[in-house]
Scaffold this motif. Structure first.
Motif, PDB file in Angstrom:
ATOM      1  N   ASP A   5      74.399 -80.271   2.612  1.00  0.00           N
ATOM      2  CA  ASP A   5      73.834 -79.004   2.157  1.00  0.00           C
ATOM      3  C   ASP A   5      74.504 -78.677   0.827  1.00  0.00           C
ATOM      4  O   ASP A   5      75.589 -78.094   0.791  1.00  0.00           O
ATOM      5  CB  ASP A   5      74.087 -77.916   3.198  1.00  0.00           C
ATOM      6  CG  ASP A   5      73.452 -76.581   2.825  1.00  0.00           C
ATOM      7  OD1 ASP A   5      73.107 -76.375   1.634  1.00  0.00           O
ATOM      8  OD2 ASP A   5      73.319 -75.738   3.725  1.00  0.00           O
ATOM      9  N   MET A   6      73.849 -79.086  -0.263  1.00  0.00           N
ATOM     10  CA  MET A   6      74.456 -78.938  -1.587  1.00  0.00           C
ATOM     11  C   MET A   6      74.784 -77.485  -1.922  1.00  0.00           C
ATOM     12  O   MET A   6      75.837 -77.191  -2.477  1.00  0.00           O
ATOM     13  CB  MET A   6      73.559 -79.537  -2.665  1.00  0.00           C
ATOM     14  CG  MET A   6      73.479 -81.046  -2.609  1.00  0.00           C
ATOM     15  SD  MET A   6      72.684 -81.785  -4.050  1.00  0.00           S
ATOM     16  CE  MET A   6      71.075 -81.030  -4.031  1.00  0.00           C
ATOM     17  N   LYS A   7      73.895 -76.560  -1.585  1.00  0.00           N
ATOM     18  CA  LYS A   7      74.161 -75.157  -1.913  1.00  0.00           C
ATOM     19  C   LYS A   7      75.376 -74.657  -1.138  1.00  0.00           C
ATOM     20  O   LYS A   7      76.249 -73.994  -1.712  1.00  0.00           O
ATOM     21  CB  LYS A   7      72.942 -74.288  -1.636  1.00  0.00           C
ATOM     22  CG  LYS A   7      73.187 -72.850  -2.040  1.00  0.00           C
ATOM     23  CD  LYS A   7      71.973 -71.974  -2.203  1.00  0.00           C
ATOM     24  CE  LYS A   7      71.066 -71.876  -1.058  1.00  0.00           C
ATOM     25  NZ  LYS A   7      70.083 -70.782  -1.191  1.00  0.00           N
ATOM     26  N   THR A  62      71.005 -63.145 -15.101  1.00  0.00           N
ATOM     27  CA  THR A  62      70.280 -64.411 -15.275  1.00  0.00           C
ATOM     28  C   THR A  62      69.083 -64.523 -14.331  1.00  0.00           C
ATOM     29  O   THR A  62      68.053 -65.089 -14.683  1.00  0.00           O
ATOM     30  CB  THR A  62      71.238 -65.602 -15.068  1.00  0.00           C
ATOM     31  OG1 THR A  62      72.201 -65.579 -16.115  1.00  0.00           O
ATOM     32  CG2 THR A  62      70.516 -66.940 -15.088  1.00  0.00           C
ATOM     33  N   PHE A  63      69.211 -63.964 -13.134  1.00  0.00           N
ATOM     34  CA  PHE A  63      68.154 -64.092 -12.126  1.00  0.00           C
ATOM     35  C   PHE A  63      67.446 -62.761 -11.853  1.00  0.00           C
ATOM     36  O   PHE A  63      66.844 -62.580 -10.793  1.00  0.00           O
ATOM     37  CB  PHE A  63      68.727 -64.705 -10.842  1.00  0.00           C
ATOM     38  CG  PHE A  63      69.142 -66.127 -11.053  1.00  0.00           C
ATOM     39  CD1 PHE A  63      68.201 -67.149 -11.102  1.00  0.00           C
ATOM     40  CD2 PHE A  63      70.468 -66.444 -11.268  1.00  0.00           C
ATOM     41  CE1 PHE A  63      68.575 -68.453 -11.346  1.00  0.00           C
ATOM     42  CE2 PHE A  63      70.859 -67.758 -11.511  1.00  0.00           C
ATOM     43  CZ  PHE A  63      69.898 -68.762 -11.544  1.00  0.00           C
ATOM     44  N   GLY A  64      67.501 -61.842 -12.828  1.00  0.00           N
ATOM     45  CA  GLY A  64      66.774 -60.585 -12.702  1.00  0.00           C
ATOM     46  C   GLY A  64      67.332 -59.667 -11.631  1.00  0.00           C
ATOM     47  O   GLY A  64      66.598 -58.840 -11.087  1.00  0.00           O
ATOM     48  N   ARG A  65      68.609 -59.796 -11.334  1.00  0.00           N
ATOM     49  CA  ARG A  65      69.281 -58.968 -10.337  1.00  0.00           C
ATOM     50  C   ARG A  65      70.522 -58.323 -10.957  1.00  0.00           C
ATOM     51  O   ARG A  65      71.631 -58.644 -10.561  1.00  0.00           O
ATOM     52  CB  ARG A  65      69.703 -59.806  -9.124  1.00  0.00           C
ATOM     53  CG  ARG A  65      68.594 -60.464  -8.373  1.00  0.00           C
ATOM     54  CD  ARG A  65      69.111 -61.066  -7.060  1.00  0.00           C
ATOM     55  NE  ARG A  65      69.552 -59.987  -6.166  1.00  0.00           N
ATOM     56  CZ  ARG A  65      70.839 -59.711  -5.873  1.00  0.00           C
ATOM     57  NH1 ARG A  65      71.827 -60.419  -6.364  1.00  0.00           N
ATOM     58  NH2 ARG A  65      71.139 -58.724  -5.065  1.00  0.00           N
ATOM     59  N   PRO A  66      70.363 -57.445 -11.938  1.00  0.00           N
ATOM     60  CA  PRO A  66      71.542 -56.879 -12.595  1.00  0.00           C
ATOM     61  C   PRO A  66      72.474 -56.214 -11.590  1.00  0.00           C
ATOM     62  O   PRO A  66      72.037 -55.599 -10.624  1.00  0.00           O
ATOM     63  CB  PRO A  66      70.988 -55.856 -13.579  1.00  0.00           C
ATOM     64  CG  PRO A  66      69.532 -55.771 -13.350  1.00  0.00           C
ATOM     65  CD  PRO A  66      69.123 -56.848 -12.409  1.00  0.00           C
ATOM     66  N   ILE A 108      72.777 -66.148  -4.358  1.00  0.00           N
ATOM     67  CA  ILE A 108      72.958 -67.532  -3.917  1.00  0.00           C
ATOM     68  C   ILE A 108      72.228 -67.784  -2.603  1.00  0.00           C
ATOM     69  O   ILE A 108      71.562 -68.815  -2.443  1.00  0.00           O
ATOM     70  CB  ILE A 108      74.466 -67.859  -3.790  1.00  0.00           C
ATOM     71  CG1 ILE A 108      75.128 -67.826  -5.166  1.00  0.00           C
ATOM     72  CG2 ILE A 108      74.671 -69.216  -3.113  1.00  0.00           C
ATOM     73  CD1 ILE A 108      76.652 -67.779  -5.136  1.00  0.00           C
ATOM     74  N   SER A 109      72.311 -66.856  -1.674  1.00  0.00           N
ATOM     75  CA  SER A 109      71.709 -67.092  -0.363  1.00  0.00           C
ATOM     76  C   SER A 109      70.192 -66.946  -0.371  1.00  0.00           C
ATOM     77  O   SER A 109      69.505 -67.613   0.409  1.00  0.00           O
ATOM     78  CB  SER A 109      72.317 -66.165   0.692  1.00  0.00           C
ATOM     79  OG  SER A 109      71.992 -64.829   0.440  1.00  0.00           O
ATOM     80  N   THR A 110      69.649 -66.097  -1.237  1.00  0.00           N
ATOM     81  CA  THR A 110      68.198 -65.859  -1.191  1.00  0.00           C
ATOM     82  C   THR A 110      67.391 -66.794  -2.093  1.00  0.00           C
ATOM     83  O   THR A 110      66.197 -66.985  -1.842  1.00  0.00           O
ATOM     84  CB  THR A 110      67.856 -64.399  -1.567  1.00  0.00           C
ATOM     85  OG1 THR A 110      68.347 -64.108  -2.864  1.00  0.00           O
ATOM     86  CG2 THR A 110      68.447 -63.440  -0.554  1.00  0.00           C
ATOM     87  N   THR A 130      68.585 -73.412 -13.784  1.00  0.00           N
ATOM     88  CA  THR A 130      68.346 -73.320 -12.346  1.00  0.00           C
ATOM     89  C   THR A 130      69.569 -72.686 -11.674  1.00  0.00           C
ATOM     90  O   THR A 130      70.670 -72.677 -12.246  1.00  0.00           O
ATOM     91  CB  THR A 130      68.114 -74.705 -11.727  1.00  0.00           C
ATOM     92  OG1 THR A 130      69.300 -75.487 -11.921  1.00  0.00           O
ATOM     93  CG2 THR A 130      66.885 -75.392 -12.333  1.00  0.00           C
ATOM     94  N   LEU A 131      69.369 -72.218 -10.459  1.00  0.00           N
ATOM     95  CA  LEU A 131      70.506 -71.701  -9.701  1.00  0.00           C
ATOM     96  C   LEU A 131      71.537 -72.809  -9.507  1.00  0.00           C
ATOM     97  O   LEU A 131      72.740 -72.545  -9.585  1.00  0.00           O
ATOM     98  CB  LEU A 131      70.052 -71.154  -8.342  1.00  0.00           C
ATOM     99  CG  LEU A 131      71.185 -70.654  -7.443  1.00  0.00           C
ATOM    100  CD1 LEU A 131      71.937 -69.489  -8.084  1.00  0.00           C
ATOM    101  CD2 LEU A 131      70.655 -70.272  -6.070  1.00  0.00           C
TER     102      LEU A 131
END
Length: 171
Positions: A5-7, A62-66, A108-110, A130-131
């Motif tokens: 599980d790389m993540k 970076t992922f639109g989650r300030p 990270i989890s979502t 990418t994440l």
């Protein structure tokens, strides 16, 4: 053998670097967590503050989650995230870092490792990421700064190691 599980692996290494960095503050008085012991002015509390800001940018913006709290950034000093101000206590900085972890961990989890984000402060043509790339980048930066913290702590009181149970102190 189970499929890796790389993540989860990357996230575990990131968490280990986070915890190693905070351990470097354990047992030190306020003076020492703020004290620069190298010519660049690097200090333990500044490293923690810096990595909180790093995660806020990379896993938030970076992922639109300030991150919901606007960081106190001095526009006149691009390195202002490397130093705790007189108003920022150890508890404030470490709690900020932990709140930032929680926010980052949701990202990270979502998201999947292939989720696309945009790093606006990177040069054009390299901003789309990418994440997976950001997890590797932030984990590497966190581990690098945990190494810096290890050296700073050793200079302060000769305590070395990654954690209390595997570190050692020279007396």
């Amino acid at each position: 053998m189970a499929e890796p599980d790389m993540k989860a692996d990357l996230h575990r290494y990131l968490q280990e670097a986070r915890e190693a960095l905070l351990w470097k503050l354990d047992g030190l008085p306020e003076y020492d967590v703020r004290r620069p012991v190298v010519p660049t002015g690097t200090n333990l509390l500044g490293l923690v503050k810096h990595l909180a800001y790093v995660e806020q940018g990379y896993f938030g913006d970076t992922f639109g989650r300030p991150f919901p709290e606007k960081p106190a950034w001095d526009e006149d000093d691009p390195n202002s995230d490397m130093f705790a101000t007189a108003d920022e206590s150890r508890e404030f900085i470490t709690d900020l870092y932990r709140r930032t972890w929680a926010h980052s961990d949701v990202t990270i989890s979502t998201l999947g490792l292939d989720a696309i984000g945009r790093v606006p402060w990177w040069s054009p043509g390299k901003q789309e990421v990418t994440l997976h790339r950001i997890l590797v980048h932030v984990t590497a930066e966190s581990a690098q700064h945990a190494g810096h913290a290890d050296i700073v702590r050793e200079l302060l009181d000769e305590t070395v190691g990654l954690a209390a149970e595997i570190g050692r102190a020279h007396v």
